[in-house]
Scaffold this active site. Structure first.
Site, PDB file in Angstrom:
ATOM      1  N   ARG A 182       0.824  -1.224   0.000  1.00 23.22           N
ATOM      2  CA  ARG A 182       0.000   0.000   0.000  1.00 23.22           C
ATOM      3  C   ARG A 182       0.852   1.266   0.000  1.00 23.22           C
ATOM      4  NH1 ARG A 182      -2.233  -3.384  -1.411  1.00 23.22           N
ATOM      5  NH2 ARG A 182      -4.069  -4.459  -0.631  1.00 23.22           N
ATOM      6  N   SER A 232     -10.055  -0.306   3.795  1.00 23.10           N
ATOM      7  CA  SER A 232      -9.226  -0.503   4.991  1.00 23.10           C
ATOM      8  C   SER A 232      -8.645   0.823   5.461  1.00 23.10           C
ATOM      9  CB  SER A 232      -8.069  -1.456   4.681  1.00 23.10           C
ATOM     10  OG  SER A 232      -8.585  -2.725   4.372  1.00 23.10           O
ATOM     11  N   GLU A 302      -3.579   3.585   6.220  1.00 24.77           N
ATOM     12  CA  GLU A 302      -3.578   3.320   4.777  1.00 24.77           C
ATOM     13  C   GLU A 302      -4.271   4.484   4.056  1.00 24.77           C
ATOM     14  OE1 GLU A 302      -4.724  -0.601   3.433  1.00 24.77           O
ATOM     15  OE2 GLU A 302      -5.614   0.227   1.618  1.00 24.77           O
TER      16      GLU A 302
HETATM   17  C1  LIG Z   1     -15.498  -0.408  -0.783  1.00 20.52           C
HETATM   18  C2  LIG Z   1     -14.008  -0.195  -0.888  1.00 20.52           C
HETATM   19  C3  LIG Z   1     -13.180  -1.279  -1.092  1.00 20.52           C
HETATM   20  C4  LIG Z   1     -11.788  -1.096  -1.196  1.00 20.52           C
HETATM   21  N1  LIG Z   1     -10.995  -2.191  -1.386  1.00 20.52           N
HETATM   22  C5  LIG Z   1      -9.668  -2.019  -1.559  1.00 20.52           C
HETATM   23  C6  LIG Z   1      -8.818  -3.146  -1.812  1.00 20.52           C
HETATM   24  O1  LIG Z   1      -9.243  -4.289  -1.871  1.00 20.52           O
HETATM   25  N2  LIG Z   1      -7.496  -2.916  -2.014  1.00 20.52           N
HETATM   26  C7  LIG Z   1      -6.966  -1.654  -1.971  1.00 20.52           C
HETATM   27  O2  LIG Z   1      -5.757  -1.503  -2.199  1.00 20.52           O
HETATM   28  N3  LIG Z   1      -7.743  -0.576  -1.707  1.00 20.52           N
HETATM   29  C8  LIG Z   1      -9.069  -0.723  -1.507  1.00 20.52           C
HETATM   30  N4  LIG Z   1      -9.863   0.367  -1.249  1.00 20.52           N
HETATM   31  C9  LIG Z   1      -9.258   1.700  -1.128  1.00 20.52           C
HETATM   32  C10 LIG Z   1      -9.226   2.511  -2.443  1.00 20.52           C
HETATM   33  O3  LIG Z   1     -10.268   2.130  -3.319  1.00 20.52           O
HETATM   34  C11 LIG Z   1      -7.887   2.360  -3.169  1.00 20.52           C
HETATM   35  O4  LIG Z   1      -6.832   2.822  -2.356  1.00 20.52           O
HETATM   36  C12 LIG Z   1      -7.864   3.138  -4.494  1.00 20.52           C
HETATM   37  O5  LIG Z   1      -6.687   2.799  -5.171  1.00 20.52           O
HETATM   38  C13 LIG Z   1      -7.910   4.652  -4.311  1.00 20.52           C
HETATM   39  O6  LIG Z   1      -8.038   5.245  -5.590  1.00 20.52           O
HETATM   40  P1  LIG Z   1      -8.808   6.631  -5.768  1.00 20.52           P
HETATM   41  O7  LIG Z   1      -8.768   6.979  -7.196  1.00 20.52           O
HETATM   42  O8  LIG Z   1     -10.151   6.549  -5.140  1.00 20.52           O
HETATM   43  O9  LIG Z   1      -7.859   7.592  -4.933  1.00 20.52           O
HETATM   44  P2  LIG Z   1      -8.297   8.867  -4.080  1.00 20.52           P
HETATM   45  O10 LIG Z   1      -8.976   8.409  -2.839  1.00 20.52           O
HETATM   46  O11 LIG Z   1      -9.004   9.840  -4.920  1.00 20.52           O
HETATM   47  O12 LIG Z   1      -6.872   9.447  -3.711  1.00 20.52           O
HETATM   48  C14 LIG Z   1      -6.027   8.765  -2.822  1.00 20.52           C
HETATM   49  C15 LIG Z   1      -4.695   9.520  -2.772  1.00 20.52           C
HETATM   50  O13 LIG Z   1      -4.055   9.401  -4.029  1.00 20.52           O
HETATM   51  C16 LIG Z   1      -3.820  10.682  -4.590  1.00 20.52           C
HETATM   52  N5  LIG Z   1      -4.091  10.592  -6.023  1.00 20.52           N
HETATM   53  C17 LIG Z   1      -5.192  10.100  -6.636  1.00 20.52           C
HETATM   54  N6  LIG Z   1      -5.046  10.154  -7.970  1.00 20.52           N
HETATM   55  C18 LIG Z   1      -3.835  10.704  -8.202  1.00 20.52           C
HETATM   56  C19 LIG Z   1      -3.111  11.044  -9.379  1.00 20.52           C
HETATM   57  N7  LIG Z   1      -3.589  10.830 -10.605  1.00 20.52           N
HETATM   58  N8  LIG Z   1      -1.898  11.623  -9.239  1.00 20.52           N
HETATM   59  C20 LIG Z   1      -1.372  11.848  -8.013  1.00 20.52           C
HETATM   60  N9  LIG Z   1      -2.008  11.548  -6.868  1.00 20.52           N
HETATM   61  C21 LIG Z   1      -3.226  10.983  -6.958  1.00 20.52           C
HETATM   62  C22 LIG Z   1      -4.769  11.631  -3.893  1.00 20.52           C
HETATM   63  O14 LIG Z   1      -4.223  12.932  -3.850  1.00 20.52           O
HETATM   64  C23 LIG Z   1      -4.885  11.005  -2.514  1.00 20.52           C
HETATM   65  O15 LIG Z   1      -3.861  11.460  -1.679  1.00 20.52           O
HETATM   66  C24 LIG Z   1     -11.246   0.203  -1.105  1.00 20.52           C
HETATM   67  C25 LIG Z   1     -12.097   1.299  -0.895  1.00 20.52           C
HETATM   68  C26 LIG Z   1     -13.463   1.108  -0.785  1.00 20.52           C
HETATM   69  C27 LIG Z   1     -14.357   2.298  -0.573  1.00 20.52           C
END
Ligand SMILES: Cc1cc2nc3c(=O)[nH]c(=O)nc-3n(C[C@H](O)[C@H](O)[C@H](O)COP(=O)(O)OP(=O)(O)OC[C@H]3O[C@@H](n4cnc5c(N)ncnc54)[C@H](O)[C@@H]3O)c2cc1C
Length: 306
Positions: A182, A232, A302
């Site tokens: 992560r 998580s 995380e």
């Molecule tokens: C129901 C549910 C299930 C999940 N299951 C998992 C799982 O199984 N495994 C797992 O790893 N995670 C899981 N997650 C967590 C999450 O979905 C992941 O971490 C996902 O990769 C986050 O992506 P996002 O686009 O939503 O990022 P965001 O939440 O929008 O951003 C997260 C961080 O990344 C940065 N960021 C986003 N995009 C960029 C970019 N293009 N350039 C630079 N920085 C950026 C943001 O500034 C922020 O700091 C889950 C979440 C939920 C709600």
């Protein structure tokens, strides 16, 4: 410091010239899966790397901070909101370019991982089963090396292109991404991830689909998918799974305001309606303290707290 009226006006004009969707004082809660967080001074939905570069350059000259929001599924946004610019990528930077002959795909950072995963299955390509249930963008996924215990994006990434505050675009091969559990170099580095090249393996589409279904069925059985959460909350420490440590420390059902530790999975915090970021942070403190007292383990976040 909030942006001045002159800066808002200039930025609105810059956005218009660069075909960027632009909203002032835009509440961010609806753009997150937790449904928590105050407004951004300016929310921008850029369609191209050049448009992002123009804004980053302007922000640098004006001393205006900027951040990137993907699917909002791994971030806690303060109740008072965030000053400056938030780039929201899912509606803009969402192109995908299949180079099927070489089993490779180039995907822009705003593309949603479950959508991409399903498309790879249709094309008979394996490797993205691990993110079929991860509701974020490729960019957000790279930041935390999203995945599950038996696979992460690190397994398929070839290279990632990012734009830096100095306006430079750099392409990092996978070995230089600092990918781990992560984590990646982008957790500590300010950059806009623009896109990535992934290499997948040919497979029978039915077999890929079957593995994806298995992942989704397991999730439905073990995770509170009908609630507003961010997945998580804590990363896995060397000592074991955070869910088990938190459950053993009696955290299930703990609450601060409408922020509640899930009864289904102790490493997930649910928003039962009107939870604030302050509620979530107070709950996080209590969960950490209980685990430290009970098992001596210091949990690390995380989710990313803005
Ligand atoms: C129901 C549910 C299930 C999940 N299951 C998992 C799982 O199984 N495994 C797992 O790893 N995670 C899981 N997650 C967590 C999450 O979905 C992941 O971490 C996902 O990769 C986050 O992506 P996002 O686009 O939503 O990022 P965001 O939440 O929008 O951003 C997260 C961080 O990344 C940065 N960021 C986003 N995009 C960029 C970019 N293009 N350039 C630079 N920085 C950026 C943001 O500034 C922020 O700091 C889950 C979440 C939920 C709600």
């Amino acid at each position: 410091m909030p942006m001045t009226d002159r800066q808002r006006c200039e930025l609105t004009q810059l956005a218009s010239r660069n075909n960027i969707g632009c909203m002032l004082d835009k509440p961010l809660a609806p753009l997150t899966t937790w449904s928590i967080g105050g407004p951004a001074d300016v929310l921008l939905q850029p369609q191209s790397p050049d448009a992002i570069a123009a804004v980053v350059k302007w922000c640098g000259a004006e001393g205006v901070p900027w951040r990137v929001l993907g699917g909002g599924s791994n971030v806690l946004i303060p109740d008072e909101g965030v000053p400056g610019v938030v780039f929201h990528l899912p509606l803009g930077l969402g192109q995908v370019d299949w180079e099927v002959g070489r089993n490779e795909v180039w995907v822009a950072a705003g593309y949603l991982m479950p959508r991409l995963a399903r498309q790879t299955a249709e094309r008979g390509l394996r490797g993205l089963e691990c993110v079929v249930g991860v509701p974020g963008t490729i960019g957000g996924g790279i930041v935390t090396n999203a995945g599950v215990p038996d696979g992460t994006l690190a397994d398929v990434l070839v290279e990632v292109e990012a734009l830096y505050p100095d306006g430079q675009r750099r392409t990092w091969p996978v070995a230089e991404l600092g990918l781990g559990h992560r984590t990646s170099r982008f957790r500590a580095e300010q950059a806009v991830i623009l896109g990535a090249r992934l290499r997948l393996e040919p497979d029978d589409p039915d077999a890929v689909r079957a593995r994806m279904t298995e992942h989704l069925v397991y999730r439905r059985a073990t995770q509170p998918l009908n609630q507003h959460t961010a997945g998580s909350v804590f990363r896995r420490p060397a000592e074991g799974f955070p869910g088990q440590l938190l459950e053993a420390a009696g955290c299930k059902g703990l609450r601060h305001g409408d922020a509640v530790v899930s009864e289904r999975h102790a490493n997930w915090i649910e928003n039962h309606g009107a939870a604030t970021a302050a509620d979530v942070l107070a709950l996080i403190d209590e969960m950490r303290a209980r685990v430290l007292a009970h098992s001596g383990v210091e949990l690390e976040l995380e989710v990313l707290v803005w």
